[in-house]
Design a protein around this motif. Structure first.
Motif, PDB file in Angstrom:
ATOM      1  N   LYS A 184       0.826  -1.213   0.000  1.00  0.00           N
ATOM      2  CA  LYS A 184       0.000   0.000   0.000  1.00  0.00           C
ATOM      3  C   LYS A 184       0.863   1.268   0.000  1.00  0.00           C
ATOM      4  O   LYS A 184       0.535   2.266   0.642  1.00  0.00           O
ATOM      5  CB  LYS A 184      -0.933   0.023   1.225  1.00  0.00           C
ATOM      6  CG  LYS A 184      -1.808  -1.207   1.364  1.00  0.00           C
ATOM      7  CD  LYS A 184      -2.821  -1.314   0.251  1.00  0.00           C
ATOM      8  CE  LYS A 184      -3.764  -2.503   0.462  1.00  0.00           C
ATOM      9  NZ  LYS A 184      -4.714  -2.662  -0.639  1.00  0.00           N
ATOM     10  N   ASP A 185       1.992   1.195  -0.725  1.00  0.00           N
ATOM     11  CA  ASP A 185       2.902   2.341  -0.777  1.00  0.00           C
ATOM     12  C   ASP A 185       2.411   3.326  -1.837  1.00  0.00           C
ATOM     13  O   ASP A 185       3.062   3.552  -2.860  1.00  0.00           O
ATOM     14  CB  ASP A 185       4.324   1.859  -1.082  1.00  0.00           C
ATOM     15  CG  ASP A 185       5.354   2.950  -0.792  1.00  0.00           C
ATOM     16  OD1 ASP A 185       6.546   2.677  -0.961  1.00  0.00           O
ATOM     17  OD2 ASP A 185       4.961   4.058  -0.409  1.00  0.00           O
ATOM     18  N   HIS A 186       1.252   3.937  -1.590  1.00  0.00           N
ATOM     19  CA  HIS A 186       0.654   4.819  -2.582  1.00  0.00           C
ATOM     20  C   HIS A 186       1.488   6.073  -2.800  1.00  0.00           C
ATOM     21  O   HIS A 186       1.558   6.594  -3.913  1.00  0.00           O
ATOM     22  CB  HIS A 186      -0.756   5.210  -2.134  1.00  0.00           C
ATOM     23  CG  HIS A 186      -1.630   4.014  -1.829  1.00  0.00           C
ATOM     24  ND1 HIS A 186      -1.748   2.947  -2.686  1.00  0.00           N
ATOM     25  CD2 HIS A 186      -2.391   3.719  -0.738  1.00  0.00           C
ATOM     26  CE1 HIS A 186      -2.563   2.049  -2.151  1.00  0.00           C
ATOM     27  NE2 HIS A 186      -2.953   2.486  -0.972  1.00  0.00           N
ATOM     28  N   LYS A 187       2.122   6.575  -1.736  1.00  0.00           N
ATOM     29  CA  LYS A 187       2.922   7.788  -1.854  1.00  0.00           C
ATOM     30  C   LYS A 187       4.072   7.575  -2.836  1.00  0.00           C
ATOM     31  O   LYS A 187       4.356   8.443  -3.672  1.00  0.00           O
ATOM     32  CB  LYS A 187       3.452   8.170  -0.465  1.00  0.00           C
ATOM     33  CG  LYS A 187       4.396   9.371  -0.454  1.00  0.00           C
ATOM     34  CD  LYS A 187       3.711  10.621  -0.922  1.00  0.00           C
ATOM     35  CE  LYS A 187       4.630  11.817  -0.801  1.00  0.00           C
ATOM     36  NZ  LYS A 187       4.058  13.024  -1.400  1.00  0.00           N
ATOM     37  N   GLN A 220       1.690  16.500   0.384  1.00  0.00           N
ATOM     38  CA  GLN A 220       1.103  15.536   1.318  1.00  0.00           C
ATOM     39  C   GLN A 220       2.147  14.527   1.791  1.00  0.00           C
ATOM     40  O   GLN A 220       2.933  14.006   1.006  1.00  0.00           O
ATOM     41  CB  GLN A 220      -0.067  14.785   0.650  1.00  0.00           C
ATOM     42  CG  GLN A 220      -1.161  15.703   0.153  1.00  0.00           C
ATOM     43  CD  GLN A 220      -1.703  16.587   1.258  1.00  0.00           C
ATOM     44  OE1 GLN A 220      -2.214  16.084   2.264  1.00  0.00           O
ATOM     45  NE2 GLN A 220      -1.590  17.896   1.089  1.00  0.00           N
ATOM     46  N   GLU A 221       2.137  14.247   3.095  1.00  0.00           N
ATOM     47  CA  GLU A 221       3.030  13.241   3.644  1.00  0.00           C
ATOM     48  C   GLU A 221       2.447  11.835   3.488  1.00  0.00           C
ATOM     49  O   GLU A 221       3.170  10.852   3.445  1.00  0.00           O
ATOM     50  CB  GLU A 221       3.293  13.530   5.126  1.00  0.00           C
ATOM     51  CG  GLU A 221       4.032  14.846   5.346  1.00  0.00           C
ATOM     52  CD  GLU A 221       4.278  15.112   6.814  1.00  0.00           C
ATOM     53  OE1 GLU A 221       3.860  14.268   7.641  1.00  0.00           O
ATOM     54  OE2 GLU A 221       4.884  16.151   7.139  1.00  0.00           O
ATOM     55  N   ALA A 222       1.143  11.731   3.428  1.00  0.00           N
ATOM     56  CA  ALA A 222       0.490  10.432   3.255  1.00  0.00           C
ATOM     57  C   ALA A 222      -0.681  10.605   2.301  1.00  0.00           C
ATOM     58  O   ALA A 222      -1.363  11.639   2.322  1.00  0.00           O
ATOM     59  CB  ALA A 222       0.004   9.886   4.598  1.00  0.00           C
ATOM     60  N   VAL A 223      -0.901   9.612   1.439  1.00  0.00           N
ATOM     61  CA  VAL A 223      -1.985   9.670   0.465  1.00  0.00           C
ATOM     62  C   VAL A 223      -2.777   8.371   0.503  1.00  0.00           C
ATOM     63  O   VAL A 223      -2.332   7.361   1.052  1.00  0.00           O
ATOM     64  CB  VAL A 223      -1.433   9.916  -0.961  1.00  0.00           C
ATOM     65  CG1 VAL A 223      -0.805  11.285  -1.080  1.00  0.00           C
ATOM     66  CG2 VAL A 223      -0.436   8.847  -1.342  1.00  0.00           C
ATOM     67  N   THR A 224      -3.931   8.383  -0.125  1.00  0.00           N
ATOM     68  CA  THR A 224      -4.798   7.217  -0.131  1.00  0.00           C
ATOM     69  C   THR A 224      -4.818   6.586  -1.520  1.00  0.00           C
ATOM     70  O   THR A 224      -4.361   7.171  -2.507  1.00  0.00           O
ATOM     71  CB  THR A 224      -6.226   7.612   0.270  1.00  0.00           C
ATOM     72  OG1 THR A 224      -6.747   8.522  -0.712  1.00  0.00           O
ATOM     73  CG2 THR A 224      -6.232   8.283   1.634  1.00  0.00           C
ATOM     74  N   GLU A 225      -5.379   5.373  -1.572  1.00  0.00           N
ATOM     75  CA  GLU A 225      -5.496   4.675  -2.845  1.00  0.00           C
ATOM     76  C   GLU A 225      -6.420   5.443  -3.801  1.00  0.00           C
ATOM     77  O   GLU A 225      -6.177   5.509  -5.006  1.00  0.00           O
ATOM     78  CB  GLU A 225      -6.032   3.262  -2.601  1.00  0.00           C
ATOM     79  CG  GLU A 225      -6.130   2.422  -3.881  1.00  0.00           C
ATOM     80  CD  GLU A 225      -6.631   1.023  -3.587  1.00  0.00           C
ATOM     81  OE1 GLU A 225      -6.734   0.679  -2.398  1.00  0.00           O
ATOM     82  OE2 GLU A 225      -6.900   0.274  -4.530  1.00  0.00           O
ATOM     83  N   ALA A 226      -7.456   6.063  -3.225  1.00  0.00           N
ATOM     84  CA  ALA A 226      -8.391   6.823  -4.054  1.00  0.00           C
ATOM     85  C   ALA A 226      -7.696   8.002  -4.728  1.00  0.00           C
ATOM     86  O   ALA A 226      -7.967   8.327  -5.883  1.00  0.00           O
ATOM     87  CB  ALA A 226      -9.562   7.314  -3.199  1.00  0.00           C
ATOM     88  N   GLN A 227      -6.777   8.655  -4.001  1.00  0.00           N
ATOM     89  CA  GLN A 227      -6.042   9.773  -4.583  1.00  0.00           C
ATOM     90  C   GLN A 227      -5.091   9.302  -5.677  1.00  0.00           C
ATOM     91  O   GLN A 227      -4.883   9.994  -6.675  1.00  0.00           O
ATOM     92  CB  GLN A 227      -5.290  10.521  -3.481  1.00  0.00           C
ATOM     93  CG  GLN A 227      -6.232  11.267  -2.530  1.00  0.00           C
ATOM     94  CD  GLN A 227      -5.549  11.711  -1.256  1.00  0.00           C
ATOM     95  OE1 GLN A 227      -4.491  11.196  -0.898  1.00  0.00           O
ATOM     96  NE2 GLN A 227      -6.172  12.647  -0.554  1.00  0.00           N
TER      97      GLN A 227
END
Length: 401
Positions: free
Chosen positions: A320-323, A380-387
């Motif tokens: 889940k490393d979206h960033k 952003q320091e953290a992001v989501t899968e949706a982004q």
């Protein structure tokens, strides 16, 4: 082997002796620097207030803002890219001089739409003073280092603030529109706490940020004053302006917080850590000499490009490393822009958006949405899968013919 054992015993003896000598001779000094750092346990840090605010407003969200108000409030405004709309009270304690004009404009717009801004600082940015038609001055304490604070709407005894060389106060303000909520006193009373209506909301300005620090919250009954000040805030979500982003770009002497920072401040824990570290290094040194290195089996090289790509993609998906994926997609997209359209991608401003739209044949409005979204994701320091999915759709739409 006997020589090695003797060396280890001598090192252990030296470490223990040094620890005992230093523990006896060292004296801990108190750092009275006014950092207003919400993570600091020093006298003029804000760690106690920072921990108590979520409990006081327990039925409402408490968020820490690590970005400039301009970018944060734009992202979390109606039509922005944030996952919620920012509504409630925005709090700033000390260090308000970092606010630039665009951040002040966003904060004023935030208040104008029915929200609250609270700032406690010795002085305020000139744009705020000009917009609200007020001035502040400083009066030096000629007798001692004590001043007194009071609130107009609460029946409380005057709260003493010691170690205070002087007071800041409001020397000029609109007495018809601005409400005085509190005073500071050295020789005589000065207005130091104002309620200013602005649009559909209110701005609270306070000129004694030391009152909110760890030292004054724990001294005598001074916490009652803080309770009275916070009582003016509406029962809504809170947005706490972090010290971190204010100081890091401008000062190399910032307190560097880490997971070990508190332990290393405690002398017994500190020497336990150093001793364990030394023993670990010694173990690695002596153990390495006694073992033969493992001989690696070298296999012939194979063409595993496809398998590599699948493995890497599965790794990113599983972790889940979206960033990381977003950063790579942005890098590859900007590289493509540089190669295909010969544009400089260092500054993604309005000029860049217009030139890219002209060269690519895309609508300027669509290009602006994509570039603004990329700029926001970079903060952003953290992001989501949706982004991540949203970014991919924007890039695919741009690449489509």
């Amino acid at each position: 082997m006997r020589k090695v054992l003797v060396v280890v015993i001598i090192l252990i003896t030296l470490i223990i002796t040094a620890a005992v000598v230093l523990s006896i001779s060292s004296t801990k000094t108190v750092d009275w620097e006014e950092s207003f750092n919400e993570k600091s346990n020093k006298p003029y840090g804000l760690s106690i207030l920072y921990k108590e605010l979520p409990r006081i407003f327990e039925n409402h969200a408490f968020r820490t803002v690590y970005h400039q108000p301009a970018s944060y409030l734009r992202a979390h405004s109606d039509g922005g890219y944030g996952e919620f709309i920012a509504e409630g009270s925005y709090l700033i304690f000390g260090n308000s001089n970092y606010l630039e004009d665009d951040s002040i404009d966003e904060l004023l717009q935030f208040v104008d739409s029915g929200n609250t801004l609270f700032i406690s600082d010795y002085s305020f940015p000139q744009k705020i003073n000009d917009t609200l038609a007020l001035e502040t001055k400083y009066i030096k304490n000629q007798k001692d280092s004590i001043s007194y604070l009071s609130l107009t709407d609460f029946d409380l005894p005057d709260i003493k603030i010691d170690k205070n060389q002087g007071d800041s106060y409001f020397s000029s303000f609109n007495k018809e529109k601005h409400t005085v909520l509190g005073y500071s006193k050295i020789d005589y009373k000065h207005a130091n706490f104002l309620k200013v209506p602005f649009g559909a909301g209110f701005i609270y300005l306070h000129t004694e940020p030391k009152a909110f620090t760890n030292y004054n919250l724990l001294a005598e009954n001074r916490y009652q004053y803080i309770e009275g000040v916070l009582a003016y805030l509406p029962e809504k979500d809170l947005y706490f302006d972090s010290f971190t982003k204010i100081q890091t770009p401008y000062s190399p002497d910032v307190e560097q917080e880490s997971n070990l920072s508190w332990f290393l401040q405690q002398q017994s824990f500190r020497w336990t850590w150093y001793t364990a570290l030394v023993f670990t290094i010694l173990f690695m040194i002596f153990n390495a000499k006694r073992r033969q290195r493992i001989i690696k089996i070298i296999t012939p090289l194979q063409n595993t490009s496809v398998a590599f790509v699948k493995t890497v993609s599965n790794l990113y998906f599983e972790t889940k490393d979206h960033k990381n994926l977003i950063d790579k997609k942005i890098t590859y997209f900007l590289e493509k822009i540089r190669i295909e359209f010969h544009l400089n991608t260092q500054v993604l401003d309005e000029e860049f958006i217009n030139r890219l739209a002209a060269k690519s044949g895309k609508k300027a409005e669509d290009v602006k949405i994509l570039i603004n979204y990329i700029k926001w994701l970079k903060t952003q320091e953290a992001v989501t899968e949706a982004q991540l999915i949203k970014l991919n759709k924007f890039i695919e739409a741009f690449n489509s013919k």
